[in-house]
Design a protein around this motif. Structure first.
Motif, mmCIF file in Angstrom:
data_model
loop_
_atom_site.group_PDB
_atom_site.id
_atom_site.type_symbol
_atom_site.label_atom_id
_atom_site.label_comp_id
_atom_site.label_asym_id
_atom_site.label_seq_id
_atom_site.Cartn_x
_atom_site.Cartn_y
_atom_site.Cartn_z
ATOM 1 N N THR A 5 0.826 -1.207 0.000
ATOM 2 C CA THR A 5 0.000 0.000 0.000
ATOM 3 C C THR A 5 0.859 1.256 0.000
ATOM 4 O OG1 THR A 5 -0.215 -0.018 2.406
ATOM 5 C CG2 THR A 5 -1.950 -1.098 1.118
ATOM 6 N N TYR A 6 2.017 1.178 0.608
ATOM 7 C CA TYR A 6 2.914 2.326 0.609
ATOM 8 C C TYR A 6 3.353 2.652 -0.815
ATOM 9 C CZ TYR A 6 6.818 5.372 1.685
ATOM 10 O OH TYR A 6 7.667 6.444 1.737
ATOM 11 N N ASN A 7 3.457 1.635 -1.649
ATOM 12 C CA ASN A 7 3.882 1.820 -3.033
ATOM 13 C C ASN A 7 2.715 1.905 -4.009
ATOM 14 O OD1 ASN A 7 6.667 1.896 -2.565
ATOM 15 N ND2 ASN A 7 6.716 -0.317 -2.373
ATOM 16 N N THR A 8 1.526 2.087 -3.489
ATOM 17 C CA THR A 8 0.347 2.228 -4.337
ATOM 18 C C THR A 8 -0.001 3.697 -4.457
ATOM 19 O OG1 THR A 8 -0.491 0.071 -3.636
ATOM 20 C CG2 THR A 8 -2.082 1.612 -4.588
ATOM 21 N N ILE A 40 -8.046 5.332 1.457
ATOM 22 C CA ILE A 40 -7.279 5.594 2.679
ATOM 23 C C ILE A 40 -7.715 4.653 3.803
ATOM 24 C CG2 ILE A 40 -6.865 7.303 4.504
ATOM 25 C CD1 ILE A 40 -7.119 9.451 2.217
ATOM 26 N N ASP A 41 -9.029 4.563 4.029
ATOM 27 C CA ASP A 41 -9.547 3.794 5.166
ATOM 28 C C ASP A 41 -9.474 2.286 4.963
ATOM 29 O OD1 ASP A 41 -10.113 6.212 6.384
ATOM 30 O OD2 ASP A 41 -12.247 6.158 5.864
ATOM 31 N N ASN A 42 -9.785 1.816 3.777
ATOM 32 C CA ASN A 42 -9.883 0.379 3.554
ATOM 33 C C ASN A 42 -8.627 -0.243 2.966
ATOM 34 O OD1 ASN A 42 -12.749 -0.248 4.326
ATOM 35 N ND2 ASN A 42 -13.037 1.442 2.908
ATOM 36 N N LEU A 43 -7.990 0.447 2.050
ATOM 37 C CA LEU A 43 -6.775 -0.103 1.449
ATOM 38 C C LEU A 43 -5.505 0.430 2.104
ATOM 39 C CD1 LEU A 43 -7.656 -0.199 -2.357
ATOM 40 C CD2 LEU A 43 -7.953 -1.960 -0.610
ATOM 41 N N LYS A 44 -5.687 1.386 3.016
ATOM 42 C CA LYS A 44 -4.561 1.961 3.772
ATOM 43 C C LYS A 44 -3.531 2.629 2.877
ATOM 44 C CE LYS A 44 -6.480 0.282 7.415
ATOM 45 N NZ LYS A 44 -7.605 1.049 7.914
ATOM 46 N N ILE A 45 -4.000 3.207 1.784
ATOM 47 C CA ILE A 45 -3.105 3.957 0.913
ATOM 48 C C ILE A 45 -2.839 5.307 1.567
ATOM 49 C CG2 ILE A 45 -2.858 5.043 -1.362
ATOM 50 C CD1 ILE A 45 -4.600 2.770 -2.456
ATOM 51 N N GLU A 48 -0.982 11.015 0.982
ATOM 52 C CA GLU A 48 -0.055 11.741 0.112
ATOM 53 C C GLU A 48 0.199 10.998 -1.206
ATOM 54 O OE1 GLU A 48 2.364 9.477 3.202
ATOM 55 O OE2 GLU A 48 0.686 10.866 3.281
ATOM 56 N N ASN A 49 -0.231 9.744 -1.293
ATOM 57 C CA ASN A 49 -0.082 8.974 -2.527
ATOM 58 C C ASN A 49 -1.314 9.076 -3.423
ATOM 59 O OD1 ASN A 49 2.259 8.183 -1.298
ATOM 60 N ND2 ASN A 49 1.899 6.000 -1.491
ATOM 61 N N ILE A 50 -2.254 9.903 -3.036
ATOM 62 C CA ILE A 50 -3.488 10.041 -3.809
ATOM 63 C C ILE A 50 -3.587 11.460 -4.345
ATOM 64 C CG2 ILE A 50 -6.005 9.911 -3.762
ATOM 65 C CD1 ILE A 50 -5.672 7.971 -1.358
ATOM 66 N N LYS A 51 -3.660 11.570 -5.643
ATOM 67 C CA LYS A 51 -3.817 12.875 -6.308
ATOM 68 C C LYS A 51 -5.282 13.004 -6.710
ATOM 69 C CE LYS A 51 -1.543 16.419 -7.782
ATOM 70 N NZ LYS A 51 -0.947 17.328 -6.863
ATOM 71 N N LEU A 52 -5.922 14.070 -6.265
ATOM 72 C CA LEU A 52 -7.342 14.290 -6.532
ATOM 73 C C LEU A 52 -7.516 15.596 -7.281
ATOM 74 C CD1 LEU A 52 -10.338 13.543 -6.036
ATOM 75 C CD2 LEU A 52 -10.170 14.768 -3.878
ATOM 76 N N GLU A 66 1.555 18.032 -14.377
ATOM 77 C CA GLU A 66 1.596 17.600 -12.979
ATOM 78 C C GLU A 66 1.677 16.086 -12.865
ATOM 79 O OE1 GLU A 66 -1.015 19.494 -10.090
ATOM 80 O OE2 GLU A 66 -1.482 20.993 -11.624
ATOM 81 N N LEU A 67 0.920 15.398 -13.696
ATOM 82 C CA LEU A 67 0.961 13.939 -13.652
ATOM 83 C C LEU A 67 2.350 13.430 -14.049
ATOM 84 C CD1 LEU A 67 -0.572 11.394 -13.033
ATOM 85 C CD2 LEU A 67 -1.431 11.411 -15.373
ATOM 86 N N ARG A 68 2.942 14.025 -15.048
ATOM 87 C CA ARG A 68 4.305 13.663 -15.451
ATOM 88 C C ARG A 68 5.274 13.895 -14.297
ATOM 89 N NH1 ARG A 68 6.013 16.245 -20.870
ATOM 90 N NH2 ARG A 68 4.128 15.110 -21.298
ATOM 91 N N TYR A 69 5.135 15.014 -13.614
ATOM 92 C CA TYR A 69 5.986 15.299 -12.457
ATOM 93 C C TYR A 69 5.796 14.258 -11.358
ATOM 94 C CZ TYR A 69 7.625 17.461 -8.173
ATOM 95 O OH TYR A 69 8.259 17.691 -6.984
ATOM 96 N N GLU A 70 4.538 13.939 -11.046
ATOM 97 C CA GLU A 70 4.248 12.952 -10.012
ATOM 98 C C GLU A 70 4.849 11.596 -10.372
ATOM 99 O OE1 GLU A 70 2.964 13.498 -7.056
ATOM 100 O OE2 GLU A 70 2.468 15.587 -7.437
ATOM 101 N N ILE A 71 4.720 11.205 -11.619
ATOM 102 C CA ILE A 71 5.279 9.928 -12.067
ATOM 103 C C ILE A 71 6.809 9.939 -11.974
ATOM 104 C CG2 ILE A 71 5.585 8.427 -14.077
ATOM 105 C CD1 ILE A 71 2.657 9.160 -14.821
ATOM 106 N N SER A 72 7.432 11.059 -12.304
ATOM 107 C CA SER A 72 8.891 11.138 -12.259
ATOM 108 C C SER A 72 9.432 10.997 -10.832
ATOM 109 C CB SER A 72 9.376 12.449 -12.867
ATOM 110 O OG SER A 72 9.127 13.542 -12.012
ATOM 111 N N ARG A 73 8.603 11.266 -9.839
ATOM 112 C CA ARG A 73 9.022 11.157 -8.441
ATOM 113 C C ARG A 73 8.972 9.734 -7.921
ATOM 114 N NH1 ARG A 73 5.350 14.649 -5.185
ATOM 115 N NH2 ARG A 73 6.585 13.723 -3.549
ATOM 116 N N LEU A 74 8.357 8.838 -8.670
ATOM 117 C CA LEU A 74 8.229 7.452 -8.231
ATOM 118 C C LEU A 74 9.575 6.741 -8.350
ATOM 119 C CD1 LEU A 74 4.870 6.522 -9.979
ATOM 120 C CD2 LEU A 74 5.215 7.257 -7.616
ATOM 121 N N ASN A 75 9.792 5.805 -7.480
ATOM 122 C CA ASN A 75 11.033 5.011 -7.525
ATOM 123 C C ASN A 75 10.892 3.876 -8.504
ATOM 124 O OD1 ASN A 75 12.148 6.607 -5.576
ATOM 125 N ND2 ASN A 75 11.449 5.316 -3.910
#
Length: 75
Positions: A5-8, A40-45, A48-52, A66-75
């Motif tokens: 979930t941390y990586n979701t 957040i509540d059920n999958l425990k994501i 900060e890993n959720i962009k709305l 912004e989506l490109r930036y968010e993706i570039s931050r992923l490991n």
């Protein structure tokens, strides 16, 4: 925290009020908020890993830059 979930990550886009002559989509914003809380509540994501993006925030720039930036931050 569970690694899975941390990586979701999630991107939620809801447009209830469109411009021009497009009909309103009732409850789209509420559904997006409810889905975010469910993740957040059920999958425990982590929140900060959720962009709305809702209505005016759901722009072409958000989807491309912004989506490109968010993706570039992923490991």
């Amino acid at each position: 925290m569970i690694t899975e979930t941390y990586n979701t990550y999630a991107v939620i886009i809801a447009v209830e009020n469109y411009q021009f002559e497009i009909s309103k989509v009732d409850y789209a914003n509420n559904d997006a908020q409810a889905f975010r809380l469910w993740l957040i509540d059920n999958l425990k994501i982590p929140h900060e890993n959720i962009k709305l993006w809702i209505d005016a925030d759901a722009t072409k720039s958000a989807l491309t830059e912004e989506l490109r930036y968010e993706i570039s931050r992923l490991n």
